[in-house]
Structure formats: C-alpha cells, structure tokens
Design a protein around this motif. Structure first.
Motif, short mmCIF file in Angstrom:
data_model
loop_
_atom_site.label_atom_id
_atom_site.label_comp_id
_atom_site.label_asym_id
_atom_site.label_seq_id
_atom_site.Cartn_x
_atom_site.Cartn_y
_atom_site.Cartn_z
N VAL A 136 -4.81 5.82 3.24
CA VAL A 136 -4.13 4.58 2.81
C VAL A 136 -4.75 4.06 1.51
O VAL A 136 -5.97 3.92 1.41
CB VAL A 136 -4.23 3.49 3.91
N MET A 137 -3.90 3.77 0.54
CA MET A 137 -4.34 3.26 -0.76
C MET A 137 -3.75 1.87 -0.99
O MET A 137 -2.54 1.72 -1.14
CB MET A 137 -3.88 4.22 -1.85
N PRO A 138 -4.59 0.81 -0.99
CA PRO A 138 -4.09 -0.55 -1.20
C PRO A 138 -3.51 -0.73 -2.60
O PRO A 138 -3.96 -0.10 -3.56
CB PRO A 138 -5.34 -1.42 -1.02
N LEU A 139 -2.50 -1.60 -2.71
CA LEU A 139 -1.86 -1.89 -3.99
C LEU A 139 -1.78 -3.41 -4.18
O LEU A 139 -1.17 -4.10 -3.36
CB LEU A 139 -0.44 -1.30 -4.01
N SER A 140 -2.40 -3.91 -5.22
CA SER A 140 -2.36 -5.35 -5.49
C SER A 140 -0.99 -5.75 -6.05
O SER A 140 -0.24 -4.91 -6.56
CB SER A 140 -3.44 -5.73 -6.49
N PHE A 167 0.85 -1.20 0.00
CA PHE A 167 0.00 0.00 0.00
C PHE A 167 0.88 1.25 0.00
O PHE A 167 2.08 1.17 0.30
CB PHE A 167 -0.95 0.03 1.21
N LEU A 168 0.28 2.37 -0.37
CA LEU A 168 0.95 3.66 -0.18
C LEU A 168 0.06 4.48 0.74
O LEU A 168 -1.14 4.26 0.83
CB LEU A 168 1.24 4.37 -1.50
N ALA A 169 0.67 5.40 1.46
CA ALA A 169 -0.08 6.14 2.46
C ALA A 169 0.55 7.50 2.70
O ALA A 169 1.69 7.76 2.32
CB ALA A 169 -0.14 5.36 3.77
N GLU A 191 -12.09 5.99 3.57
CA GLU A 191 -12.17 6.80 4.79
C GLU A 191 -10.77 6.95 5.41
O GLU A 191 -9.93 6.07 5.28
CB GLU A 191 -13.10 6.13 5.82
N LEU A 192 -10.56 8.06 6.11
CA LEU A 192 -9.31 8.24 6.83
C LEU A 192 -9.14 7.15 7.87
O LEU A 192 -10.10 6.69 8.47
CB LEU A 192 -9.28 9.61 7.54
N GLN A 193 -7.89 6.74 8.07
CA GLN A 193 -7.57 5.72 9.06
C GLN A 193 -6.70 6.33 10.16
O GLN A 193 -6.11 7.39 9.98
CB GLN A 193 -6.85 4.55 8.40
N GLY A 194 -6.61 5.63 11.28
CA GLY A 194 -5.80 6.11 12.41
C GLY A 194 -6.52 5.87 13.72
O GLY A 194 -7.75 5.83 13.77
N GLU A 195 -5.73 5.71 14.77
CA GLU A 195 -6.31 5.49 16.10
C GLU A 195 -7.13 6.70 16.50
O GLU A 195 -6.77 7.84 16.20
CB GLU A 195 -5.18 5.25 17.10
N GLN A 196 -8.25 6.42 17.22
CA GLN A 196 -9.14 7.52 17.61
C GLN A 196 -9.49 7.44 19.10
O GLN A 196 -9.48 6.36 19.69
CB GLN A 196 -10.45 7.45 16.81
N LEU A 197 -9.81 8.59 19.66
CA LEU A 197 -10.33 8.64 21.03
C LEU A 197 -11.76 8.11 21.04
O LEU A 197 -12.52 8.33 20.09
CB LEU A 197 -10.35 10.09 21.53
N LYS A 198 -12.13 7.43 22.12
CA LYS A 198 -13.52 6.99 22.26
C LYS A 198 -14.37 8.13 22.81
O LYS A 198 -15.58 8.15 22.66
CB LYS A 198 -13.58 5.78 23.18
#
Length: 227
Positions: free
Chosen positions: A186-190, A113-115, A155-162
């Motif tokens: 994050v963009m997946p790459l096959s 992936f690239l990010a 969607e954006l990724q990353g740890e989040q506060l509850k």
C-alpha cells in the motif's frame, strides 16, 4: 496532456465523509455525477498507460473498474449509506476478480492510496501462494525487501495468522510471510499529490513497481484447476 483529478472531485468526497446521509447525497447528486465522471475519465487514461506493462489493462474500461458508491448495510453495524471514496481494481476478470491486481483509492482528507497484491484469497489460492513463498523465498524477498519497493510501500500489509500455518514449522525462514492471509503493498497518496499535474506519473510509477509483486503472486495460481 495527461489526465488529472479535479479539485472538486476530492472536495465532494471530503464533504460526503462529513455528510453521509441520503438527504445530503440527493441534494448533491449533480456533484456526485460530475466527480464520478472525472474519476472514470482518469481511469480510462490510466488503463491506456498501463497497457505498456500490464496487458490485462487493455481489455477493460474505467466504467468496468469502478466500485459502486452505495454501501450494502444489511449485515453491517455501520449504517452509513455511502462509501466516502471512489475505488477501482484492475485485474484479470474485472473489478470483482480474486486474482492479484492494482487498486486505486480516491478519498478526501489525505486518505487516498494505491495498492496491489492478493486480497483474502480462497483456501486453494492461499495454499498455493504460501508454497510459492516457501519454495522461492529469495525471489520474494528480493521484490518486497528491495529498498525502492520499501520506500514506496513500507512493510507488507494484510491480515495474518497468530499461529503457524498448517504444514509449516515455526522456525521456517519464510514464516513471517507465510502467516499472511492477504499480501498487500500500500502506497499512501496525499491530496497534494492527487491534485498535482503529475499524478498520472505517480500512479504509473507505483503500479509498475507493483508488477513483479503481482506477477509472483499470480504465477502459482495459474496451475490451480489444471490437475
């Protein structure tokens, strides 16, 4: 001709994921060296291409960017001695930088992936970015909710506060983005994409799309330490 990734490089990483032992790695050291050299060669070309839109790329080399394949297992329950991927990070200050940047992750079994974005920033950076998102929500959503951006990165990724971050109300229009502790696209790459002749174009297109996102996240950090 644009740089490409050799099939043998991806095959080595795939084999390593199934044979993550010191004995196997020692027997396949020559394959590792060849794969690493291939990846660094790709990174060198990638940096040249990136200078057209990201000046910081012109100050670095592929060898500077690549992370070590040896894992630090001292404080980890996972005792596998090696990473099963190659990773490289382009940002001001080099691969260990805490600034927003561009990451290329190469792995077998369709796990590449690239990010881009900001990964687990220190408290003052976190506070500054949250303020910027709160003040400039329209500008931020125009970047991360644009159809072309979402098509590549979802969607954006990353740890989040509850809970709600300190200093903000739960009905704040930006609250969904203020809860993040990292902001990552994050963009997946096959494997097929990675091994294609046009892989460099795919990476460049992805990184160009990340540029406004990274610039937004970087802007509030420039003022830190100036007071």
């Amino acid at each position: 001709m644009a740089a490409t990734i050799a099939k043998s490089t991806l095959q080595f990483l795939s084999d390593l994921s199934r044979n993550n032992t010191r004995e196997w790695f020692a027997e396949n050291k020559a394959r590792y060296e060849a794969a690493r050299k291939d990846y660094i060669s790709f990174l060198d070309e990638m940096l040249k291409e990136m200078t057209a839109f990201e000046p910081v790329a012109g100050t670095q080399t592929g060898k500077d960017l690549i992370f070590r394949i040896y894992r630090d297992v001292r404080f980890s329950n996972d005792k596998r001695p090696y990473k099963d991927h190659f990773g490289a990070y382009v940002a001001g200050g080099g691969r260990k930088s805490i600034l927003p940047g561009y990451y290329l992750h190469l792995a077998g079994n369709n796990n590449s992936f690239l990010a881009g974005g900001l990964w687990m920033p220190p408290a003052d950076y976190l506070k500054a970015v949250r303020q910027e998102i709160d003040y400039s929500l329209d500008e931020f959503t125009q970047i991360v909710e644009a159809p072309a951006f979402k098509k590549k990165f979802g969607e954006l990724q990353g740890e989040q506060l509850k809970t709600t971050p300190k200093g903000y109300e739960k009905d704040n229009p930006a609250i969904a983005y203020l809860r993040f502790k990292s902001w990552n696209a994050v963009m997946p790459l096959s494997d097929k994409t990675v091994l294609s002749p046009g892989f460099m174009e795919v990476v460049m297109d992805g990184f160009k799309s990340l540029k406004p996102f990274n610039d937004f996240l970087t802007a509030p950090l420039k003022e830190i330490g100036k007071e």
